[in-house]
Design an enzyme around this catalytic site. Sequence first.
Site, PDB file in Angstrom:
ATOM      1  CB  SER A 147      -9.983  15.556 -75.986  1.00  7.95           C
ATOM      2  OG  SER A 147      -8.728  14.946 -75.853  1.00  7.95           O
ATOM      3  CG  ASP A 155      -5.708  36.190 -59.974  1.00 10.17           C
ATOM      4  OD1 ASP A 155      -5.350  36.387 -58.796  1.00 10.17           O
ATOM      5  OD2 ASP A 155      -6.376  35.201 -60.324  1.00 10.17           O
ATOM      6  CG  ASP A 213      -5.950  20.206 -71.288  1.00  5.84           C
ATOM      7  OD1 ASP A 213      -5.280  19.157 -71.222  1.00  5.84           O
ATOM      8  OD2 ASP A 213      -7.025  20.293 -71.900  1.00  5.84           O
ATOM      9  CG  HIS A 269      -8.106  16.912 -71.127  1.00  6.44           C
ATOM     10  ND1 HIS A 269      -7.684  17.544 -72.277  1.00  6.44           N
ATOM     11  CD2 HIS A 269      -8.746  15.792 -71.536  1.00  6.44           C
ATOM     12  CE1 HIS A 269      -8.038  16.823 -73.323  1.00  6.44           C
ATOM     13  NE2 HIS A 269      -8.694  15.757 -72.898  1.00  6.44           N
TER      14      HIS A 269
END
Length: 542
Positions: free
Chosen positions: A204, A274, A436, A474
Amino acid sequence: MVLLMGTSPVLGAEAATATSPPRAGHPATSPVCGALDGMEIPASAMTLPTTGGRVTSAAVRTGVVSGETITYCQADADIRPVDPTAPAIKMRVALPYGWNGKALMFGGGGYNGTIPDLTANVPFGPTDQPAPLARRYVTFAGDSGHQQSPTAPPSLDGSFGVNDEALNNFAAGDALKKTHDASLFLVQHAYGANPTEVYFSGGSTGGREALVVAQRWPTAFDGVISAFPAWNNLSEMLYLGHLVQVLSRPGAFPGADQQKLLYDRVVQACDGLDGVKDDVVSNPGSCHFDPHTLRCPKGTGAGPNCLSDAQIEAVTAMSSPFRWPYRVASGETEYPGFPFLSGADMRTPFLGFGTTAPANPMPVTSGYGMQFWDQWVKYFLTRDPGHNSLTIDPRRPGKWLARISHLSTIQDRNDTDLGEFARAGGKLILLHGAADELVSPYSTTDYYQRVRATLGAGPTHSFLRYYVVPGANHANFGTPAFAAATDSLSALEHWVEKDEPPANEVVSDPVHDRTRPLCEYPGWPRYRAGDPDSASSFVCAR
Protein backbone atom coordinates in the site's frame (compact mmCIF):
# COMPACT_ATOMS: atom_id res chain seq x y z
CA MET A 1 2.25 -16.72 11.95
CA VAL A 2 4.09 -13.99 13.86
CA LEU A 3 3.66 -13.71 17.60
CA LEU A 4 5.41 -11.25 19.90
CA MET A 5 5.49 -12.23 23.53
CA GLY A 6 6.45 -10.14 26.49
CA THR A 7 9.97 -8.82 26.30
CA SER A 8 12.60 -9.77 28.78
CA PRO A 9 13.89 -7.25 31.32
CA VAL A 10 16.78 -5.18 30.08
CA LEU A 11 19.82 -7.32 30.58
CA GLY A 12 22.78 -6.07 32.53
CA ALA A 13 25.68 -4.43 30.77
CA GLU A 14 27.58 -7.69 30.78
CA ALA A 15 24.80 -9.55 28.96
CA ALA A 16 24.01 -6.69 26.62
CA THR A 17 27.60 -6.64 25.47
CA ALA A 18 28.24 -10.35 25.81
CA THR A 19 29.92 -10.38 22.43
CA SER A 20 33.17 -8.46 22.41
CA PRO A 21 33.53 -5.70 19.85
CA PRO A 22 34.43 -7.38 16.57
CA ARG A 23 37.95 -7.20 15.27
CA ALA A 24 38.52 -5.36 12.01
CA GLY A 25 37.53 -7.55 9.08
CA HIS A 26 35.76 -10.04 11.33
CA PRO A 27 32.07 -9.09 11.57
CA ALA A 28 30.23 -10.38 14.61
CA THR A 29 26.95 -12.28 14.51
CA SER A 30 25.84 -10.85 17.87
CA PRO A 31 25.27 -7.13 18.37
CA VAL A 32 27.10 -4.93 20.85
CA CYS A 33 23.84 -3.61 22.25
CA GLY A 34 24.71 -1.57 25.32
CA ALA A 35 27.15 0.60 23.39
CA LEU A 36 24.34 1.86 21.16
CA ASP A 37 22.30 3.41 23.97
CA GLY A 38 22.55 7.19 23.71
CA MET A 39 24.76 7.05 20.62
CA GLU A 40 24.76 10.13 18.41
CA ILE A 41 24.07 9.59 14.70
CA PRO A 42 25.94 12.33 12.84
CA ALA A 43 24.20 14.23 10.07
CA SER A 44 27.07 13.17 7.82
CA ALA A 45 25.85 9.56 8.08
CA MET A 46 22.78 10.52 6.03
CA THR A 47 22.77 11.65 2.41
CA LEU A 48 19.73 13.91 2.83
CA PRO A 49 19.68 16.98 5.09
CA THR A 50 19.03 16.42 8.80
CA THR A 51 20.54 17.77 11.99
CA GLY A 52 21.68 14.32 13.05
CA GLY A 53 20.04 11.84 15.36
CA ARG A 54 20.35 10.00 18.63
CA VAL A 55 19.59 6.52 19.93
CA THR A 56 17.02 7.06 22.66
CA SER A 57 17.14 3.47 23.97
CA ALA A 58 18.86 0.17 23.25
CA ALA A 59 17.93 -3.01 25.08
CA VAL A 60 18.13 -6.76 24.60
CA ARG A 61 14.71 -8.33 24.06
CA THR A 62 13.40 -11.84 23.70
CA GLY A 63 10.19 -12.74 21.90
CA VAL A 64 8.52 -15.51 19.95
CA VAL A 65 8.62 -14.82 16.21
CA SER A 66 7.23 -17.42 13.79
CA GLY A 67 7.05 -19.91 16.64
CA GLU A 68 10.72 -19.49 17.54
CA THR A 69 12.27 -17.68 20.49
CA ILE A 70 14.41 -14.87 19.12
CA THR A 71 16.83 -12.69 21.06
CA TYR A 72 17.67 -9.33 19.56
CA CYS A 73 18.80 -5.84 20.43
CA GLN A 74 16.10 -3.23 19.87
CA ALA A 75 17.48 0.25 19.24
CA ASP A 76 15.08 3.19 19.03
CA ALA A 77 16.30 6.49 17.64
CA ASP A 78 15.14 9.95 16.62
CA ILE A 79 16.38 11.66 13.45
CA ARG A 80 16.20 15.39 13.98
CA PRO A 81 14.68 17.65 11.29
CA VAL A 82 16.21 20.69 9.64
CA ASP A 83 13.05 22.73 10.25
CA PRO A 84 12.76 23.09 14.04
CA THR A 85 8.96 23.11 13.74
CA ALA A 86 8.92 19.75 11.92
CA PRO A 87 8.53 16.50 13.85
CA ALA A 88 11.45 14.09 14.20
CA ILE A 89 11.62 10.80 12.34
CA LYS A 90 11.23 8.03 14.88
CA MET A 91 12.91 4.79 13.81
CA ARG A 92 13.67 1.35 15.22
CA VAL A 93 16.21 -1.35 14.44
CA ALA A 94 16.03 -4.99 15.54
CA LEU A 95 19.52 -6.52 15.63
CA PRO A 96 19.33 -10.29 16.14
CA TYR A 97 21.79 -12.60 17.82
CA GLY A 98 22.99 -15.07 15.21
CA TRP A 99 22.76 -12.40 12.49
CA ASN A 100 22.62 -13.79 8.95
CA GLY A 101 24.51 -10.80 7.57
CA LYS A 102 21.50 -9.28 5.78
CA ALA A 103 18.99 -6.48 6.48
CA LEU A 104 15.39 -5.72 5.51
CA MET A 105 13.50 -2.44 5.77
CA PHE A 106 9.72 -2.44 6.20
CA GLY A 107 7.46 0.15 4.61
CA GLY A 108 4.44 1.68 6.31
CA GLY A 109 0.72 2.03 5.56
CA GLY A 110 -1.89 4.73 5.08
CA TYR A 111 -0.61 8.05 6.42
CA ASN A 112 1.96 6.14 8.51
CA GLY A 113 2.76 7.87 11.81
CA THR A 114 3.79 4.70 13.65
CA ILE A 115 6.81 2.41 13.36
CA PRO A 116 5.93 -0.88 11.64
CA ASP A 117 6.22 -4.12 13.59
CA LEU A 118 9.76 -5.37 13.04
CA THR A 119 8.75 -8.94 13.92
CA ALA A 120 6.14 -9.05 11.13
CA ASN A 121 6.27 -10.83 7.79
CA VAL A 122 6.38 -9.31 4.31
CA PRO A 123 3.02 -8.42 2.65
CA PHE A 124 1.18 -11.56 1.52
CA GLY A 125 3.91 -13.43 3.40
CA PRO A 126 3.77 -17.20 3.92
CA THR A 127 2.33 -18.63 7.12
CA ASP A 128 4.59 -21.69 6.99
CA GLN A 129 7.92 -19.86 6.64
CA PRO A 130 9.76 -17.66 9.17
CA ALA A 131 9.38 -13.91 9.21
CA PRO A 132 12.55 -11.96 8.37
CA LEU A 133 13.61 -11.45 12.00
CA ALA A 134 13.21 -15.18 12.62
CA ARG A 135 15.50 -15.72 9.63
CA ARG A 136 17.98 -13.58 11.58
CA TYR A 137 17.69 -10.53 9.36
CA VAL A 138 18.34 -7.14 10.85
CA THR A 139 14.95 -5.47 10.41
CA PHE A 140 14.38 -1.72 10.54
CA ALA A 141 11.74 0.90 9.82
CA GLY A 142 10.58 4.40 10.67
CA ASP A 143 7.34 6.31 11.12
CA SER A 144 8.04 8.34 7.92
CA GLY A 145 8.66 11.54 9.86
CA HIS A 146 5.61 12.20 12.03
CA GLN A 147 3.69 10.68 14.91
CA GLN A 148 0.01 9.81 14.66
CA SER A 149 -2.40 11.28 17.17
CA PRO A 150 -3.50 8.61 19.68
CA THR A 151 -7.12 9.69 19.13
CA ALA A 152 -7.08 9.22 15.34
CA PRO A 153 -8.08 6.00 13.57
CA PRO A 154 -5.00 3.92 12.71
CA SER A 155 -3.05 5.30 9.71
CA LEU A 156 -5.66 8.03 9.09
CA ASP A 157 -4.02 11.09 10.64
CA GLY A 158 -2.88 13.49 7.92
CA SER A 159 -2.32 16.50 10.20
CA PHE A 160 1.44 16.44 9.61
CA GLY A 161 0.78 17.66 6.05
CA VAL A 162 0.77 21.30 7.18
CA ASN A 163 4.59 21.13 7.49
CA ASP A 164 6.62 21.00 4.27
CA GLU A 165 9.49 18.91 5.64
CA ALA A 166 7.11 16.39 7.18
CA LEU A 167 5.15 16.26 3.91
CA ASN A 168 8.29 15.56 1.88
CA ASN A 169 9.47 12.98 4.40
CA PHE A 170 6.20 11.08 3.92
CA ALA A 171 4.99 11.68 0.37
CA ALA A 172 8.26 12.12 -1.52
CA GLY A 173 9.92 9.42 0.56
CA ASP A 174 12.76 11.47 2.06
CA ALA A 175 12.34 9.73 5.42
CA LEU A 176 13.05 6.38 3.77
CA LYS A 177 16.64 7.23 2.84
CA LYS A 178 17.30 9.01 6.14
CA THR A 179 16.07 5.95 8.06
CA HIS A 180 18.04 3.61 5.80
CA ASP A 181 21.28 5.52 6.32
CA ALA A 182 20.87 5.90 10.08
CA SER A 183 19.96 2.22 10.45
CA LEU A 184 23.02 1.02 8.54
CA PHE A 185 25.16 3.33 10.69
CA LEU A 186 23.86 1.48 13.75
CA VAL A 187 24.33 -1.93 12.09
CA GLN A 188 27.97 -1.06 11.43
CA HIS A 189 28.49 -0.06 15.04
CA ALA A 190 26.61 -3.08 16.41
CA TYR A 191 28.32 -5.78 14.33
CA GLY A 192 31.39 -4.12 12.89
CA ALA A 193 30.20 -4.71 9.33
CA ASN A 194 27.64 -3.60 6.78
CA PRO A 195 25.00 -6.04 5.52
CA THR A 196 25.89 -8.15 2.52
CA GLU A 197 22.40 -7.51 1.09
CA VAL A 198 19.72 -4.98 1.98
CA TYR A 199 16.08 -5.58 1.00
CA PHE A 200 12.89 -3.51 1.19
CA SER A 201 9.35 -4.80 1.60
CA GLY A 202 6.08 -2.89 1.83
CA GLY A 203 2.44 -2.82 0.84
CA SER A 204 0.00 0.00 0.00
CA THR A 205 1.81 3.16 1.15
CA GLY A 206 4.71 0.81 1.85
CA GLY A 207 4.36 -0.50 -1.71
CA ARG A 208 4.71 3.05 -3.00
CA GLU A 209 7.73 3.47 -0.73
CA ALA A 210 9.22 0.30 -2.24
CA LEU A 211 8.96 1.81 -5.72
CA VAL A 212 10.31 5.14 -4.43
CA VAL A 213 13.54 3.58 -3.16
CA ALA A 214 14.05 1.78 -6.48
CA GLN A 215 13.41 5.04 -8.37
CA ARG A 216 15.32 7.54 -6.23
CA TRP A 217 18.14 5.48 -4.67
CA PRO A 218 18.77 2.62 -7.10
CA THR A 219 21.90 1.35 -5.34
CA ALA A 220 20.57 1.48 -1.77
CA PHE A 221 18.62 -1.81 -1.91
CA ASP A 222 19.53 -5.09 -3.59
CA GLY A 223 15.95 -6.30 -3.86
CA VAL A 224 12.47 -4.88 -3.37
CA ILE A 225 9.03 -6.39 -2.71
CA SER A 226 6.26 -3.94 -3.64
CA ALA A 227 2.73 -5.06 -2.86
CA PHE A 228 -0.45 -3.19 -3.90
CA PRO A 229 1.53 0.08 -4.27
CA ALA A 230 -0.23 3.44 -4.02
CA TRP A 231 2.40 4.95 -6.34
CA ASN A 232 0.18 7.63 -7.96
CA ASN A 233 -1.12 8.94 -4.66
CA LEU A 234 -2.27 12.37 -5.88
CA SER A 235 -4.13 10.78 -8.77
CA GLU A 236 -5.95 8.44 -6.43
CA MET A 237 -6.82 11.38 -4.19
CA LEU A 238 -8.62 13.08 -7.08
CA TYR A 239 -10.45 9.85 -7.87
CA LEU A 240 -11.48 9.40 -4.23
CA GLY A 241 -12.65 12.99 -4.10
CA HIS A 242 -14.83 12.32 -7.16
CA LEU A 243 -16.34 9.28 -5.42
CA VAL A 244 -17.06 11.38 -2.34
CA GLN A 245 -19.02 13.75 -4.57
CA VAL A 246 -20.98 10.86 -6.12
CA LEU A 247 -21.62 8.83 -2.95
CA SER A 248 -22.79 11.84 -0.95
CA ARG A 249 -25.66 12.52 -3.35
CA PRO A 250 -29.13 11.73 -1.99
CA GLY A 251 -29.93 8.03 -2.35
CA ALA A 252 -26.63 7.17 -4.04
CA PHE A 253 -24.89 5.27 -1.28
CA PRO A 254 -25.37 1.48 -1.51
CA GLY A 255 -26.02 0.01 1.91
CA ALA A 256 -24.68 -3.27 3.23
CA ASP A 257 -27.49 -5.26 1.59
CA GLN A 258 -26.86 -3.71 -1.79
CA GLN A 259 -23.10 -4.20 -1.49
CA LYS A 260 -23.58 -7.89 -0.71
CA LEU A 261 -26.08 -8.24 -3.53
CA LEU A 262 -23.62 -6.77 -6.02
CA TYR A 263 -20.76 -8.95 -4.86
CA ASP A 264 -22.83 -12.14 -4.87
CA ARG A 265 -24.22 -11.50 -8.36
CA VAL A 266 -20.79 -10.72 -9.81
CA VAL A 267 -19.37 -13.95 -8.39
CA GLN A 268 -22.41 -15.89 -9.55
CA ALA A 269 -21.98 -14.55 -13.08
CA CYS A 270 -18.21 -14.91 -13.38
CA ASP A 271 -16.95 -17.53 -10.93
CA GLY A 272 -16.93 -20.48 -13.32
CA LEU A 273 -15.20 -18.73 -16.22
CA ASP A 274 -11.84 -20.16 -15.08
CA GLY A 275 -13.14 -23.74 -15.23
CA VAL A 276 -14.15 -24.27 -11.60
CA LYS A 277 -16.63 -22.74 -9.16
CA ASP A 278 -14.63 -21.79 -6.06
CA ASP A 279 -15.86 -18.26 -5.21
CA VAL A 280 -12.77 -16.81 -6.93
CA VAL A 281 -12.93 -14.93 -10.23
CA SER A 282 -9.52 -15.89 -11.61
CA ASN A 283 -9.70 -13.89 -14.84
CA PRO A 284 -11.45 -10.59 -14.08
CA GLY A 285 -10.81 -9.42 -17.63
CA SER A 286 -13.30 -11.99 -18.90
CA CYS A 287 -15.98 -10.92 -16.43
CA HIS A 288 -18.48 -8.52 -17.93
CA PHE A 289 -21.26 -7.70 -15.50
CA ASP A 290 -23.90 -5.07 -16.13
CA PRO A 291 -25.13 -3.51 -12.84
CA HIS A 292 -28.32 -2.45 -14.63
CA THR A 293 -29.47 -6.08 -14.34
CA LEU A 294 -29.94 -5.28 -10.63
CA ARG A 295 -32.08 -2.19 -11.29
CA CYS A 296 -35.13 -1.74 -9.10
CA PRO A 297 -38.50 -1.25 -10.83
CA LYS A 298 -38.58 2.31 -12.16
CA GLY A 299 -35.06 2.83 -10.70
CA THR A 300 -36.27 3.89 -7.28
CA GLY A 301 -36.94 2.35 -3.88
CA ALA A 302 -33.71 0.39 -3.42
CA GLY A 303 -33.93 -2.71 -1.25
CA PRO A 304 -31.93 -5.84 -0.46
CA ASN A 305 -32.66 -7.29 -3.91
CA CYS A 306 -32.11 -4.34 -6.24
CA LEU A 307 -30.22 -1.09 -6.82
CA SER A 308 -31.69 2.32 -7.54
CA ASP A 309 -30.52 4.37 -10.49
CA ALA A 310 -28.49 6.57 -8.14
CA GLN A 311 -26.79 3.52 -6.63
CA ILE A 312 -26.03 2.05 -10.06
CA GLU A 313 -24.43 5.37 -10.99
CA ALA A 314 -22.31 5.21 -7.83
CA VAL A 315 -21.01 1.66 -8.30
CA THR A 316 -20.36 2.41 -11.97
CA ALA A 317 -18.30 5.46 -10.98
CA MET A 318 -16.29 3.36 -8.56
CA SER A 319 -15.42 0.84 -11.27
CA SER A 320 -14.74 3.39 -14.04
CA PRO A 321 -11.71 5.56 -14.83
CA PHE A 322 -11.81 9.11 -13.57
CA ARG A 323 -10.19 11.67 -15.87
CA TRP A 324 -9.68 15.29 -14.87
CA PRO A 325 -10.04 18.04 -17.50
CA TYR A 326 -6.84 19.93 -16.61
CA ARG A 327 -3.10 19.35 -16.46
CA VAL A 328 -1.08 18.58 -13.33
CA ALA A 329 2.68 18.82 -13.14
CA SER A 330 3.24 15.08 -12.64
CA GLY A 331 1.72 14.43 -16.06
CA GLU A 332 -0.92 12.04 -14.75
CA THR A 333 -4.31 12.34 -16.43
CA GLU A 334 -6.56 9.73 -14.80
CA TYR A 335 -7.07 7.02 -12.18
CA PRO A 336 -8.38 3.72 -13.56
CA GLY A 337 -11.06 2.84 -11.00
CA PHE A 338 -11.61 -0.45 -9.19
CA PRO A 339 -12.72 -3.91 -10.35
CA PHE A 340 -15.86 -4.00 -8.24
CA LEU A 341 -17.73 -5.39 -11.20
CA SER A 342 -14.98 -7.96 -11.76
CA GLY A 343 -15.29 -10.03 -8.62
CA ALA A 344 -14.02 -7.62 -5.99
CA ASP A 345 -14.65 -8.58 -2.39
CA MET A 346 -17.54 -6.45 -1.21
CA ARG A 347 -17.42 -8.20 2.18
CA THR A 348 -14.87 -5.69 3.48
CA PRO A 349 -16.85 -2.47 3.13
CA PHE A 350 -14.61 -0.42 5.45
CA LEU A 351 -11.97 -0.33 2.75
CA GLY A 352 -14.38 0.13 -0.15
CA PHE A 353 -17.68 1.94 0.29
CA GLY A 354 -17.82 1.83 4.06
CA THR A 355 -21.15 1.49 5.81
CA THR A 356 -22.08 5.19 5.88
CA ALA A 357 -22.28 7.76 3.11
CA PRO A 358 -19.65 10.55 3.07
CA ALA A 359 -20.72 13.63 4.99
CA ASN A 360 -19.33 16.62 6.86
CA PRO A 361 -17.84 15.87 9.33
CA MET A 362 -16.63 12.65 7.69
CA PRO A 363 -18.02 9.62 9.57
CA VAL A 364 -15.51 7.06 10.85
CA THR A 365 -17.87 4.47 9.36
CA SER A 366 -17.38 5.84 5.88
CA GLY A 367 -14.94 4.03 3.62
CA TYR A 368 -11.22 4.24 4.38
CA GLY A 369 -10.61 6.03 1.11
CA MET A 370 -13.27 8.64 1.90
CA GLN A 371 -11.60 9.38 5.23
CA PHE A 372 -8.21 9.49 3.51
CA TRP A 373 -9.57 12.15 1.13
CA ASP A 374 -10.98 14.17 4.02
CA GLN A 375 -7.57 14.28 5.75
CA TRP A 376 -5.84 15.17 2.49
CA VAL A 377 -8.15 18.12 1.84
CA LYS A 378 -7.79 19.43 5.38
CA TYR A 379 -4.02 19.14 5.76
CA PHE A 380 -2.36 18.66 2.36
CA LEU A 381 -4.53 20.78 0.07
CA THR A 382 -6.12 23.61 2.04
CA ARG A 383 -4.12 23.26 5.26
CA ASP A 384 -7.32 24.25 7.03
CA PRO A 385 -8.46 21.61 9.59
CA GLY A 386 -11.97 23.03 9.48
CA HIS A 387 -12.40 22.80 5.72
CA ASN A 388 -15.39 20.80 4.48
CA SER A 389 -13.88 18.24 2.10
CA LEU A 390 -17.21 17.77 0.32
CA THR A 391 -16.89 21.29 -1.11
CA ILE A 392 -13.83 20.32 -3.21
CA ASP A 393 -14.84 18.94 -6.60
CA PRO A 394 -11.82 17.37 -8.37
CA ARG A 395 -13.50 18.03 -11.73
CA ARG A 396 -13.56 21.76 -11.02
CA PRO A 397 -10.97 22.57 -8.32
CA GLY A 398 -11.00 26.33 -8.99
CA LYS A 399 -8.43 28.21 -6.89
CA TRP A 400 -6.94 24.92 -5.62
CA LEU A 401 -5.64 23.80 -9.02
CA ALA A 402 -2.13 25.23 -8.54
CA ARG A 403 -1.78 23.52 -5.17
CA ILE A 404 -3.06 20.22 -6.60
CA SER A 405 -0.51 20.45 -9.40
CA HIS A 406 2.31 21.11 -6.93
CA LEU A 407 1.27 18.18 -4.73
CA SER A 408 1.30 15.92 -7.78
CA THR A 409 5.08 16.40 -8.03
CA ILE A 410 5.43 15.10 -4.47
CA GLN A 411 2.74 12.39 -4.31
CA ASP A 412 2.77 10.87 -7.81
CA ARG A 413 5.96 8.78 -7.77
CA ASN A 414 5.72 7.88 -11.43
CA ASP A 415 9.29 7.60 -12.69
CA THR A 416 9.22 4.29 -14.54
CA ASP A 417 12.83 4.39 -15.76
CA LEU A 418 14.21 1.77 -13.38
CA GLY A 419 17.21 1.15 -15.59
CA GLU A 420 19.79 2.28 -13.04
CA PHE A 421 18.23 0.01 -10.40
CA ALA A 422 18.40 -2.90 -12.85
CA ARG A 423 21.99 -2.13 -13.89
CA ALA A 424 22.99 -2.12 -10.23
CA GLY A 425 21.68 -5.68 -9.96
CA GLY A 426 18.43 -4.76 -8.22
CA LYS A 427 15.44 -7.11 -8.45
CA LEU A 428 11.78 -6.17 -8.01
CA ILE A 429 8.82 -8.41 -7.17
CA LEU A 430 5.50 -6.62 -7.73
CA LEU A 431 2.29 -8.09 -6.26
CA HIS A 432 -1.36 -7.06 -6.28
CA GLY A 433 -4.66 -8.69 -5.37
CA ALA A 434 -7.20 -8.70 -8.19
CA ALA A 435 -9.98 -7.86 -5.71
CA ASP A 436 -8.20 -4.97 -3.96
CA GLU A 437 -10.73 -2.39 -2.82
CA LEU A 438 -8.33 0.38 -1.67
CA VAL A 439 -5.53 0.55 -4.28
CA SER A 440 -6.58 -0.40 -7.79
CA PRO A 441 -4.81 -3.39 -9.38
CA TYR A 442 -5.41 -1.66 -12.71
CA SER A 443 -3.12 1.11 -11.49
CA THR A 444 -0.28 -1.31 -10.75
CA THR A 445 -0.76 -2.91 -14.16
CA ASP A 446 -0.45 0.57 -15.66
CA TYR A 447 2.84 1.12 -13.82
CA TYR A 448 4.21 -2.25 -14.94
CA GLN A 449 3.27 -1.58 -18.55
CA ARG A 450 4.97 1.82 -18.41
CA VAL A 451 8.19 0.21 -17.16
CA ARG A 452 8.06 -2.24 -20.09
CA ALA A 453 7.42 0.62 -22.50
CA THR A 454 10.37 2.56 -21.08
CA LEU A 455 12.95 -0.24 -20.85
CA GLY A 456 11.63 -2.89 -23.22
CA ALA A 457 10.11 -6.30 -22.50
CA GLY A 458 13.39 -8.22 -22.27
CA PRO A 459 15.28 -5.79 -20.00
CA THR A 460 12.19 -5.49 -17.77
CA HIS A 461 11.90 -9.26 -17.43
CA SER A 462 15.55 -9.44 -16.38
CA PHE A 463 14.81 -7.69 -13.07
CA LEU A 464 11.03 -7.46 -12.53
CA ARG A 465 8.23 -9.96 -11.94
CA TYR A 466 4.59 -8.84 -11.65
CA TYR A 467 1.87 -11.09 -10.20
CA VAL A 468 -1.87 -10.45 -9.84
CA VAL A 469 -3.46 -12.78 -7.27
CA PRO A 470 -7.12 -13.64 -8.07
CA GLY A 471 -9.54 -13.18 -5.18
CA ALA A 472 -6.98 -11.43 -2.96
CA ASN A 473 -7.96 -8.07 -1.51
CA HIS A 474 -6.02 -5.28 0.17
CA ALA A 475 -3.53 -6.76 2.66
CA ASN A 476 -5.82 -9.74 3.37
CA PHE A 477 -8.11 -7.40 5.27
CA GLY A 478 -11.30 -8.88 6.68
CA THR A 479 -12.53 -12.02 4.89
CA PRO A 480 -11.05 -12.09 1.38
CA ALA A 481 -12.17 -14.69 -1.12
CA PHE A 482 -8.52 -15.77 -1.32
CA ALA A 483 -6.20 -15.02 1.63
CA ALA A 484 -2.94 -14.79 -0.31
CA ALA A 485 0.31 -16.14 1.15
CA THR A 486 3.48 -16.62 -0.89
CA ASP A 487 7.18 -16.78 -0.05
CA SER A 488 8.29 -13.76 -2.04
CA LEU A 489 11.26 -13.13 0.24
CA SER A 490 12.86 -16.50 -0.51
CA ALA A 491 12.18 -15.96 -4.21
CA LEU A 492 13.87 -12.56 -4.00
CA GLU A 493 16.85 -13.98 -2.09
CA HIS A 494 17.42 -16.68 -4.72
CA TRP A 495 17.16 -14.14 -7.51
CA VAL A 496 19.52 -11.58 -5.95
CA GLU A 497 22.01 -13.91 -4.28
CA LYS A 498 22.06 -16.90 -6.65
CA ASP A 499 20.86 -15.36 -9.92
CA GLU A 500 17.91 -17.78 -9.93
CA PRO A 501 14.79 -15.96 -11.20
CA PRO A 502 11.39 -16.90 -9.74
CA ALA A 503 9.89 -19.94 -11.45
CA ASN A 504 6.79 -22.03 -10.81
CA GLU A 505 5.84 -19.93 -7.79
CA VAL A 506 2.81 -20.95 -5.73
CA VAL A 507 0.40 -18.85 -3.68
CA SER A 508 -1.57 -20.48 -0.88
CA ASP A 509 -4.82 -19.62 0.87
CA PRO A 510 -4.39 -20.98 4.40
CA VAL A 511 -7.89 -19.85 5.40
CA HIS A 512 -9.48 -22.17 2.83
CA ASP A 513 -6.61 -24.72 2.72
CA ARG A 514 -5.89 -24.44 -0.99
CA THR A 515 -3.12 -23.41 -3.36
CA ARG A 516 -2.91 -21.84 -6.80
CA PRO A 517 -0.06 -21.20 -9.22
CA LEU A 518 1.27 -17.65 -8.84
CA CYS A 519 0.96 -16.61 -12.46
CA GLU A 520 3.16 -13.94 -13.92
CA TYR A 521 1.07 -11.15 -15.45
CA PRO A 522 -0.88 -11.34 -17.74
CA GLY A 523 -1.30 -14.99 -16.82
CA TRP A 524 -4.12 -16.28 -14.62
CA PRO A 525 -4.83 -19.74 -13.11
CA ARG A 526 -7.17 -21.84 -15.26
CA TYR A 527 -8.49 -25.12 -13.89
CA ARG A 528 -7.34 -28.16 -15.88
CA ALA A 529 -8.28 -31.32 -13.92
CA GLY A 530 -7.84 -32.89 -10.51
CA ASP A 531 -8.18 -31.53 -6.99
CA PRO A 532 -9.54 -27.98 -7.25
CA ASP A 533 -7.72 -27.09 -4.03
CA SER A 534 -4.29 -27.94 -5.47
CA ALA A 535 -2.10 -25.67 -7.59
CA SER A 536 -1.10 -28.69 -9.67
CA SER A 537 -4.65 -28.83 -11.06
CA PHE A 538 -4.26 -25.41 -12.71
CA VAL A 539 -2.22 -23.95 -15.53
CA CYS A 540 -1.28 -20.32 -16.08
CA ALA A 541 -3.39 -19.19 -19.04
CA ARG A 542 -3.19 -16.01 -21.07
